[in-house]
Design a protein around this motif. Structure first.
Motif, mmCIF file in Angstrom:
data_model
loop_
_atom_site.group_PDB
_atom_site.id
_atom_site.type_symbol
_atom_site.label_atom_id
_atom_site.label_comp_id
_atom_site.label_asym_id
_atom_site.label_seq_id
_atom_site.Cartn_x
_atom_site.Cartn_y
_atom_site.Cartn_z
ATOM 1 N N ARG A 185 -10.644 -15.667 -22.447
ATOM 2 C CA ARG A 185 -11.792 -14.775 -22.214
ATOM 3 C C ARG A 185 -12.434 -14.300 -23.508
ATOM 4 O O ARG A 185 -13.565 -13.821 -23.503
ATOM 5 C CB ARG A 185 -11.338 -13.551 -21.421
ATOM 6 C CG ARG A 185 -10.935 -13.839 -19.990
ATOM 7 C CD ARG A 185 -10.423 -12.547 -19.394
ATOM 8 N NE ARG A 185 -10.070 -12.667 -18.001
ATOM 9 C CZ ARG A 185 -8.848 -12.994 -17.567
ATOM 10 N NH1 ARG A 185 -7.887 -13.270 -18.429
ATOM 11 N NH2 ARG A 185 -8.589 -13.049 -16.274
ATOM 12 N N ASN A 186 -11.677 -14.355 -24.610
ATOM 13 C CA ASN A 186 -12.210 -13.896 -25.893
ATOM 14 C C ASN A 186 -12.589 -15.048 -26.815
ATOM 15 O O ASN A 186 -12.871 -14.813 -27.988
ATOM 16 C CB ASN A 186 -11.182 -12.994 -26.590
ATOM 17 C CG ASN A 186 -11.289 -11.549 -26.116
ATOM 18 O OD1 ASN A 186 -12.382 -11.015 -25.995
ATOM 19 N ND2 ASN A 186 -10.167 -10.922 -25.827
ATOM 20 N N MET A 187 -12.601 -16.263 -26.299
ATOM 21 C CA MET A 187 -12.874 -17.400 -27.186
ATOM 22 C C MET A 187 -14.245 -17.289 -27.838
ATOM 23 O O MET A 187 -14.485 -17.842 -28.908
ATOM 24 C CB MET A 187 -12.793 -18.733 -26.420
ATOM 25 C CG MET A 187 -12.767 -19.944 -27.358
ATOM 26 S SD MET A 187 -13.287 -21.493 -26.542
ATOM 27 C CE MET A 187 -15.088 -21.383 -26.717
ATOM 28 N N GLN A 188 -15.173 -16.573 -27.184
ATOM 29 C CA GLN A 188 -16.488 -16.394 -27.799
ATOM 30 C C GLN A 188 -16.759 -14.922 -28.114
ATOM 31 O O GLN A 188 -17.892 -14.473 -28.106
ATOM 32 C CB GLN A 188 -17.584 -17.006 -26.924
ATOM 33 C CG GLN A 188 -17.453 -18.536 -26.875
ATOM 34 C CD GLN A 188 -18.690 -19.215 -26.329
ATOM 35 O OE1 GLN A 188 -19.286 -18.749 -25.370
ATOM 36 N NE2 GLN A 188 -19.080 -20.324 -26.939
ATOM 37 N N ASN A 189 -15.681 -14.174 -28.379
ATOM 38 C CA ASN A 189 -15.825 -12.811 -28.899
ATOM 39 C C ASN A 189 -15.960 -12.977 -30.408
ATOM 40 O O ASN A 189 -14.993 -12.908 -31.169
ATOM 41 C CB ASN A 189 -14.572 -11.995 -28.526
ATOM 42 C CG ASN A 189 -14.674 -10.552 -28.960
ATOM 43 O OD1 ASN A 189 -15.410 -10.227 -29.897
ATOM 44 N ND2 ASN A 189 -13.915 -9.696 -28.318
ATOM 45 N N PHE A 190 -17.210 -13.222 -30.839
ATOM 46 C CA PHE A 190 -17.422 -13.700 -32.204
ATOM 47 C C PHE A 190 -17.035 -12.661 -33.262
ATOM 48 O O PHE A 190 -16.609 -13.017 -34.352
ATOM 49 C CB PHE A 190 -18.875 -14.153 -32.380
ATOM 50 C CG PHE A 190 -19.249 -15.265 -31.447
ATOM 51 C CD1 PHE A 190 -18.551 -16.460 -31.450
ATOM 52 C CD2 PHE A 190 -20.288 -15.120 -30.532
ATOM 53 C CE1 PHE A 190 -18.893 -17.493 -30.586
ATOM 54 C CE2 PHE A 190 -20.634 -16.147 -29.669
ATOM 55 C CZ PHE A 190 -19.936 -17.338 -29.683
ATOM 56 N N GLU A 191 -17.193 -11.367 -32.935
ATOM 57 C CA GLU A 191 -16.826 -10.353 -33.916
ATOM 58 C C GLU A 191 -15.320 -10.385 -34.166
ATOM 59 O O GLU A 191 -14.853 -10.210 -35.289
ATOM 60 C CB GLU A 191 -17.272 -8.962 -33.439
ATOM 61 C CG GLU A 191 -18.786 -8.807 -33.302
ATOM 62 C CD GLU A 191 -19.537 -9.148 -34.580
ATOM 63 O OE1 GLU A 191 -19.163 -8.600 -35.626
ATOM 64 O OE2 GLU A 191 -20.476 -9.975 -34.519
ATOM 65 N N LEU A 192 -14.554 -10.624 -33.108
ATOM 66 C CA LEU A 192 -13.101 -10.739 -33.260
ATOM 67 C C LEU A 192 -12.754 -11.976 -34.093
ATOM 68 O O LEU A 192 -11.918 -11.931 -34.996
ATOM 69 C CB LEU A 192 -12.460 -10.825 -31.867
ATOM 70 C CG LEU A 192 -10.944 -10.957 -31.805
ATOM 71 C CD1 LEU A 192 -10.243 -9.787 -32.492
ATOM 72 C CD2 LEU A 192 -10.469 -11.053 -30.353
ATOM 73 N N LEU A 193 -13.430 -13.099 -33.794
ATOM 74 C CA LEU A 193 -13.149 -14.334 -34.537
ATOM 75 C C LEU A 193 -13.438 -14.157 -36.028
ATOM 76 O O LEU A 193 -12.676 -14.597 -36.890
ATOM 77 C CB LEU A 193 -13.980 -15.490 -33.982
ATOM 78 C CG LEU A 193 -13.745 -15.863 -32.517
ATOM 79 C CD1 LEU A 193 -14.674 -17.022 -32.114
ATOM 80 C CD2 LEU A 193 -12.289 -16.240 -32.262
ATOM 81 N N LYS A 194 -14.556 -13.493 -36.324
ATOM 82 C CA LYS A 194 -14.900 -13.263 -37.739
ATOM 83 C C LYS A 194 -13.808 -12.459 -38.439
ATOM 84 O O LYS A 194 -13.436 -12.752 -39.572
ATOM 85 C CB LYS A 194 -16.239 -12.527 -37.844
ATOM 86 C CG LYS A 194 -17.455 -13.407 -37.588
ATOM 87 C CD LYS A 194 -18.731 -12.556 -37.698
ATOM 88 C CE LYS A 194 -19.927 -13.283 -37.083
ATOM 89 N NZ LYS A 194 -21.082 -12.366 -36.905
ATOM 90 N N ALA A 195 -13.292 -11.429 -37.748
ATOM 91 C CA ALA A 195 -12.255 -10.591 -38.353
ATOM 92 C C ALA A 195 -10.980 -11.405 -38.593
ATOM 93 O O ALA A 195 -10.321 -11.269 -39.626
ATOM 94 C CB ALA A 195 -11.964 -9.395 -37.444
#
Lengths: 342, 342, 342, 342
Positions: A185-195
């Motif tokens: 569900r978070n695969m496109q939570n881009f702010e999380l990925l950037k962190a």
């Protein structure tokens, strides 16, 4: 990249497009057909916004030749990546079983399972502390306490741990976690990925249930672009019309991902199928398809699990499965036809 | 809820299950068929974890009779909700057009569009400051500055504004934003939903591209459960095998959502189709299906838009469309067959 | 079957429904809950039209307990079926490789391939004479002549043959064909299925690209109901949003079909993936998942194949693959965890 | 058509490919980029098998510029087609309601419904004599007798009739039927399509539940290629993961089909949604999207219908709906933004 232009276009607009493309350090060749004009763009087009060009009045279609994933792709990184997860190697022939309960429940539970799966051959321990649940009224995991108990199980068993993060704000709690999982569900939570790209810690990135493989690799690209090269991909089932299993396990994704990318690829048959009886056959199938490891739910007492018990194996079932997996891996190593890197 | 038990079950396990269910304040009735035993559970089962019960050894199947969405559902809230977005009403007959560019680019751009869409009948202004993009190399929006420009456009035009949030950490920037949009990719970012539930500000919740309607309502339930009752749902296309449009606009979702829930329902034909030529027919179709409003991308110069220009209407096209929409709404009001609440 | 009635229903309608159900030789039990009434139907409900009951005014929902497939299901036929295809056994431990070209082209081609695949371990020869093609302008197979050449190849090699029928009117040409294939597009060509049910000849029934497993079993039921018990099922990929492979190979279908049905289950990785490089890993995965056999396209000169050359293996590749398959089958037989009948 | 070649290819193979293409009366231009070679093919490529070229060793990718549907496409037939169904015109502004029961049951039933739907404004009568059913145990229609009763209803009411054919062998029974329907399951029954191409009678071709629009147009092409130009397309829902409706009505298909093709386009909201409460809103939406007509199930006594009663409207509901449809069509005709021919 090839830009196919519409017929009878305004020459001024065309010149202005060519100038703009050249300003981006691209080598632009105009190719005149019979009534049809193409532009061939050479150079690094990975940063070019393809939608932007498609939107132009004079453009009929844009065709990307070069892959848009330059860090996750094999083009500039042909050899397989090997992750080092606190001493455990994963990828390029290093196969790992990652096992444990859906949800951490108690010290006794998680430590007992840790010892059992280690004895059966698991290389890492998994367990959920924070659980993403569709309904706000479902059990949401035991939170911080779950992380503490996982660390205790790691201490007792010696197995590195992997557990899921649901939000940027939970990051401080993951300092001693060996591999951080990003759920479907978070695969496109881009702010999380950037962190996560700013960390220097392995990340297990699960494919979203309706993500194409290109989207999965582009999400990995968000992490790699930040400088964190320790990423492992995980196929865990996609959403289709088919309704006997929770999701449809897309095993072709394994050889396809391995041909496109140098990153290791895991498979999670427990979440994909949602039924423990399907976990053994689909685990063996994933191994035969060339997976670098499996994520398998194991619980000492599945009927009493607080979450997803219907998909968990008992430790003794996991043990029997691990033996068959070894046998199949030996078959693959005898030749090369099935190693996924075809 | 009806629990269908397996044949020939252990009576002790059955008694222990019944006791546990009764401890949850449920009225349990045992129904004995020929070889088949059912349990009928009466009372508030909305907090019960259905997967937990399904996982039990003695259970064959569980059938939920009561809907799992008690705050978003119509059962305990039969009348339509009406949102108040800084003076603009939405829902229960109050129809709104929400228009503006995909991405805020400059003060001139956003203020010009604001005036134009207001003149054509729009009730709110939309525009993206933070843009979720599949690739880390695509244009990501102009960020904080975009919010500032939207507020300027609001000041100049008098239109309330709606813009998308991508992360909890951006929340302080949204203080003066009139309605916060949660995009399709974040529909199951549960930590974000919980935080928005603590606000007292309208939230526009878009359906994820592979979400069922039940999942959409359960995500709304996360916000409502926090006490924020100002939620509007938005259908924006689902992912299917069909490939002529970016996504497949699921217009049946409109009457279905309106029969299940009291919340207003919007449709976004611009993102669903991805092509400006399809926006007018699908806008009219959405209105005819009973939508409470539309989200439409408008740009003064689509070919030069920094993002998604191929799906934007020009202000004059939007103006013509708005007139037809009024005509169709008048047809619906003459009777009741098409109002979606059938 | 359980019929859940609406609240506050008309008692006369209820009595008339009960009488009608009893007239169908069903034992009907009325179960009164608190405000909720259920009817439990016992007896043979397989002929009951579930949609008809659902359509009744007083019915809320109908839940089928018994499976609707009585001849293809395991309930009344628990042991695995074994097909005898002109002396070649298939099912219940008898594993078969079925190999050959997409399309029969010439005597030299088909006979050459027949010898090559037999040498590598194939038990049957496949080849298309009539080709279903999406476009009327694509190559449609060589027709009758193709059947004649297949029979010549059978004569020369000793391999039984399987080839696809596209229409009832072609049936007379199939007299000497050992197994008749029904393609994915004809899986619900019910008139054709009924006619095949009248034969006493093995039928290979491919799953439609958007068929559920229940629909596949019900199509098999059409053939079995006619008295022809020689049916083998074949998974060949389903249509999803995923776009790197032609279709998405749904390998979970193998253990699920084998648990629901006694019929043998094949997998066709060539058509599912559409790419020869993916055929070896997906073949091995299918075997590990418990398939009873594989359908694999083999061509002596893939780049010159008249049809689907991009998915064909060369004979030497097929030979190497067959060896690995044997190795994996030996792993499965050492225990039982992966045999699909879990 | 553009053929993109692989890098470093064998020049002999390239020359032989070019010669072969030129032998097909195509004008071939070789375009040399930097390391990349393209071939641009000009001329009539509609008969070229794209898969065949893709299969060649030296080819990286093939891109079709020209549409593969030359008879169904707008390119060579820009003006809208108008069908004449026994005096009733359909297409290019001639809108028709086609109404009647799912299944013909008795003379009283079908004649009663025929009069009722005619009074409400229907232009054609529909009704099933042969019913394709998933299970061999479901009601299969009353067959020949159904056709006889339809003809009686036609005689009494004056309405032309449309009914579904399931097999080539039924064709003689359809001599007096005014329009022959090909159901979704038979959309790719190519032998049937070829036979219908030999007739000079209108054919209603329904989209398969997992067909792309290109596949639908290519199936129409099979009929048109035989010389029968009287084809109307029908969108009736596609199979997706979404589960509140039977299928997902893909209304974007209406404007897309109308832009690609000159053939009229109908919508069947009854089969798509499977629920009578959704038929009115989706009917209005289909009209607003630009449909040339609707196929609507009407039954005098839905709860007692032998088939699909849950999706049928009562005559009085149909009458109310028809009035709203007229109102919406008047809105569309006031301008051009929503007429689907954008």
């Amino acid at each position: 990249m090839i830009v196919i232009l519409k017929e009878n276009i305004n020459q001024e607009q065309l010149e202005s497009l060519i100038q703009w493309l050249e300003s981006l350090a691209l080598n632009v060749q105009k190719i005149q057909g019979c009534g049809q004009t193409l532009l061939s763009l050479l150079g690094d087009t990975s940063g070019l916004d393809i939608d932007l060009i498609r939107a132009l009045d004079i453009v009929e279609e844009v065709k990307r030749i070069q892959e848009p994933f330059r860090r996750s792709g094999r083009k500039f990184h042909p050899q397989n990546s090997i992750l080092d997860i606190n001493g455990i190697k994963l990828g390029d022939g290093h196969f790992q079983l990652i096992a444990g309960p859906c949800s951490v429940e108690s010290e006794e539970q998680i430590c007992g399972i840790a010892h059992a799966v280690k004895a059966a051959g698991a290389g890492l321990l998994r367990g959920g502390a924070f659980k993403p649940r569709t309904s706000p009224y479902s059990f949401q995991g035991i939170g911080d306490e779950g992380i503490r108990l996982l660390l205790e199980a790691k201490h007792q068993s010696g197995l590195p741990i992997v557990t899921e993060i649901m939000s940027l704000s939970q990051l401080p709690l993951f300092e001693e976690v060996d591999m951080i999982q990003v759920g479907a569900r978070n695969m496109q939570n881009f702010e999380l990925l950037k962190a996560l790209g700013q960390l220097r810690k392995p990340v297990l990135l699960k494919r979203g249930i309706s993500s194409t493989l290109e989207e999965l690799l582009l999400s990995a690209e968000y992490i790699l672009a930040g400088g964190n090269e320790q990423v492992v991909l995980c196929e865990r089932g996609i959403r289709t019309f088919s309704n006997y299993t929770r999701n449809t396990l897309d095993l072709s994704a394994v050889p396809v991902l391995k041909s496109l990318s140098h990153l290791p690829v895991l498979v999670d048959p427990s979440h994909a199928t949602g039924k423990s009886s399907l976990v053994p056959p689909m685990s063996l199938a994933a191994v035969a398809a060339g997976a670098d490891g499996l994520l398998i739910e194991v619980h000492s007492n599945p009927p009493c699990a607080l979450c997803d018990g219907q998909q968990a194996l008992r430790p003794e079932e996991f043990h029997g499965l691990a033996k068959k997996i070894q046998c199949i891996r030996a078959c693959l190593n005898e030749g090369s036809a099935g190693d996924g890197n075809v």
